[in-house]
Design an enzyme around this catalytic site. Structure first.
Site, PDB file in Angstrom:
ATOM      1  N   ASN A   1      49.078  47.255  35.615  1.00  0.00           N
ATOM      2  CA  ASN A   1      48.378  45.864  35.423  1.00  0.00           C
ATOM      3  C   ASN A   1      46.697  46.314  35.598  1.00  0.00           C
ATOM      4  O   ASN A   1      46.677  46.414  36.986  1.00  0.00           O
ATOM      5  CB  ASN A   1      48.966  44.877  35.946  1.00  0.00           C
ATOM      6  CG  ASN A   1      48.165  43.594  35.971  1.00  0.00           C
ATOM      7  OD1 ASN A   1      47.157  43.437  34.910  1.00  0.00           O
ATOM      8  ND2 ASN A   1      48.456  42.838  36.653  1.00  0.00           N
TER       9      ASN A   1
ATOM     10  N   LYS B   1      44.323  44.727  35.325  1.00  0.00           N
ATOM     11  CA  LYS B   1      43.678  43.421  35.662  1.00  0.00           C
ATOM     12  C   LYS B   1      42.074  43.359  35.121  1.00  0.00           C
ATOM     13  O   LYS B   1      41.925  44.110  33.841  1.00  0.00           O
ATOM     14  CB  LYS B   1      43.479  43.346  36.928  1.00  0.00           C
ATOM     15  CG  LYS B   1      45.070  43.422  37.659  1.00  0.00           C
ATOM     16  CD  LYS B   1      44.852  42.976  39.049  1.00  0.00           C
ATOM     17  CE  LYS B   1      46.379  43.006  39.472  1.00  0.00           C
ATOM     18  NZ  LYS B   1      46.810  42.315  40.856  1.00  0.00           N
TER      19      LYS B   1
ATOM     20  N   HIS C   1      51.475  35.953  35.296  1.00  0.00           N
ATOM     21  CA  HIS C   1      51.066  36.661  36.469  1.00  0.00           C
ATOM     22  C   HIS C   1      50.727  35.745  37.588  1.00  0.00           C
ATOM     23  O   HIS C   1      50.115  34.559  37.143  1.00  0.00           O
ATOM     24  CB  HIS C   1      50.017  37.931  36.115  1.00  0.00           C
ATOM     25  CG  HIS C   1      49.710  38.707  37.177  1.00  0.00           C
ATOM     26  ND1 HIS C   1      48.979  38.278  38.298  1.00  0.00           N
ATOM     27  CD2 HIS C   1      50.047  39.939  37.545  1.00  0.00           C
ATOM     28  CE1 HIS C   1      48.852  39.098  39.199  1.00  0.00           C
ATOM     29  NE2 HIS C   1      49.522  40.341  38.807  1.00  0.00           N
TER      30      HIS C   1
ATOM     31  N   GLU D   1      48.074  35.747  39.165  1.00  0.00           N
ATOM     32  CA  GLU D   1      46.793  35.331  39.446  1.00  0.00           C
ATOM     33  C   GLU D   1      46.624  34.271  38.163  1.00  0.00           C
ATOM     34  O   GLU D   1      45.571  33.471  38.336  1.00  0.00           O
ATOM     35  CB  GLU D   1      46.068  36.431  39.132  1.00  0.00           C
ATOM     36  CG  GLU D   1      45.987  37.307  40.271  1.00  0.00           C
ATOM     37  CD  GLU D   1      45.936  38.915  40.220  1.00  0.00           C
ATOM     38  OE1 GLU D   1      45.530  39.606  39.192  1.00  0.00           O
ATOM     39  OE2 GLU D   1      46.311  39.601  41.309  1.00  0.00           O
TER      40      GLU D   1
ATOM     41  N   GLU E   1      57.373  40.015  41.670  1.00  0.00           N
ATOM     42  CA  GLU E   1      55.748  40.280  42.425  1.00  0.00           C
ATOM     43  C   GLU E   1      55.680  39.088  43.397  1.00  0.00           C
ATOM     44  O   GLU E   1      55.103  38.088  43.287  1.00  0.00           O
ATOM     45  CB  GLU E   1      54.674  40.138  41.400  1.00  0.00           C
ATOM     46  CG  GLU E   1      54.891  41.391  40.588  1.00  0.00           C
ATOM     47  CD  GLU E   1      53.452  41.863  39.803  1.00  0.00           C
ATOM     48  OE1 GLU E   1      53.255  42.838  39.740  1.00  0.00           O
ATOM     49  OE2 GLU E   1      52.720  40.875  39.261  1.00  0.00           O
TER      50      GLU E   1
ATOM     51  N   GLY F   1      48.138  43.457  46.049  1.00  0.00           N
ATOM     52  CA  GLY F   1      46.757  43.704  46.393  1.00  0.00           C
ATOM     53  C   GLY F   1      46.393  43.778  47.909  1.00  0.00           C
ATOM     54  O   GLY F   1      45.289  43.791  48.342  1.00  0.00           O
TER      55      GLY F   1
ATOM     56  N   SER G   1      51.714  46.054  45.653  1.00  0.00           N
ATOM     57  CA  SER G   1      51.406  47.399  46.635  1.00  0.00           C
ATOM     58  C   SER G   1      52.365  48.404  46.275  1.00  0.00           C
ATOM     59  O   SER G   1      52.518  49.096  47.302  1.00  0.00           O
ATOM     60  CB  SER G   1      51.238  46.738  47.900  1.00  0.00           C
ATOM     61  OG  SER G   1      50.166  45.871  48.140  1.00  0.00           O
TER      62      SER G   1
HETATM   63  P1  PGA Z   1      48.908  45.658  43.104  1.00  0.00           P
HETATM   64  O1  PGA Z   1      49.008  44.521  42.167  1.00  0.00           O
HETATM   65  O2  PGA Z   1      49.820  46.827  42.985  1.00  0.00           O
HETATM   66  O3  PGA Z   1      47.537  46.009  43.440  1.00  0.00           O
HETATM   67  O4  PGA Z   1      49.512  45.078  44.347  1.00  0.00           O
HETATM   68  C1  PGA Z   1      50.277  44.344  41.474  1.00  0.00           C
HETATM   69  C2  PGA Z   1      50.249  43.203  40.166  1.00  0.00           C
HETATM   70  O5  PGA Z   1      49.667  42.223  40.688  1.00  0.00           O
HETATM   71  O6  PGA Z   1      50.709  43.518  39.343  1.00  0.00           O
END
Ligand code: PGA
Length: 261
Positions: free
Chosen positions: A14, A16, A104, A106, A176, A182, A223
């Protein structure tokens, strides 16, 4: 329920709101160059770039469709119309992409998407022939309040609302935990497994078929790094990953792919 080989694994990046057009094309090219070619019944690798870069990334993966799923990070559920700033399922298909990440955290937490809206998007994606990756996950506060299962269940069932069992079985799920995204704080393999097993059981109840639920890929995200991928993928209900930060570097993404192979 044990991990069924027929599900296979999927490691999806992803990207982003990172990488401009040239950078996204380069990242796809670098990953593809390091990825052993393979024909498979289901894609094993996914690229989810921003919408501007979608066509270029799909073009870079041209000829490797059985192995690589290219998709968008969102869509709007209407076929077309006066919806400034949105993109439709048909536009995603016209860019040569075949997947879409939906719901997602976000999108849910920064942009206020509800499970009902996500459900409409999942239904539209399937209707158009796109593979939706439906994301679910609890915040730290929800986990500490003991509400993890309620939250992911509401997001799961909202995302699959009004779908036939056959249509719902074509969705890829990504668990997730928001507190792990993140932050560098990965869920332990046991924490991931516990929620993913719960999700598979609820899928079985919802679809009225443990067999259909057993065929659905449930990814873990939050992560994921080369150093923790092996322990996570060893869990019976973790069928791959949705990777954010570590997917932006070809070398670390390829190491995660290799850890699941
Ligand atoms: P990350 O993000 O691996 O940076 O924690 C995962 C995601 O948001 O899909």
């Amino acid at each position: 329920m044990t991990k069924s080989n027929s599900r296979g694994t999927l490691v999806a990046g992803n990207w982003k709101m990172f990488k401009n057009l040239a950078e996204a094309r380069q990242l796809a090219t670098d990953i593809l160059a390091g990825l052993p070619r393979q024909e498979s019944t289901r894609p094993t690798v996914g690229f989810f770039p921003n919408a501007v870069a979608l066509a270029a990334v799909a073009e870079a993966a041209n000829g490797r469709e059985s192995q690589v799923l290219v998709g968008a990070q969102n869509l709007y559920h209407e076929p077309e119309g006066a919806f400034t700033g949105e993109i439709s399922a048909d536009m995603i298909l016209s860019a040569g992409a075949r997947g879409v990440v939906l719901g997602h955290s976000e999108r849910r937490h920064i942009f206020g998407e509800t499970s009902e809206q996500v459900g409409r998007k999942v239904a539209r994606a399937l209707e158009a022939g796109l593979i939706p990756v439906l994301c679910v996950g609890e915040t730290l506060e929800e986990r500490e309040d003991g509400r993890t299962e309620n939250v992911v269940e509401e997001q799961l069932l909202g995302g699959l609302a009004d779908l036939s069992p056959e249509a719902a079985s074509r969705v890829v799920i990504a668990y997730e935990p928001v507190w792990a995204i993140g932050t560098g704080k990965t869920a332990t393999p046991e924490q991931g497994q516990a929620v993913q097993q719960f999700l598979r059981t609820r899928l079985g109840d919802h679809l009225g078929s443990a067999e259909l639920a057993d065929g659905i890929q449930i990814l873990y995200g939050g992560s994921v790094k080369p150093a923790n991928a092996k322990d996570l993928i060893a869990q019976p209900d973790i069928d791959g990953f949705l990777v954010g930060g570590a997917s932006l570097d070809a070398d670390s993404f390829l190491k995660i792919c290799a850890a699941t192979a």
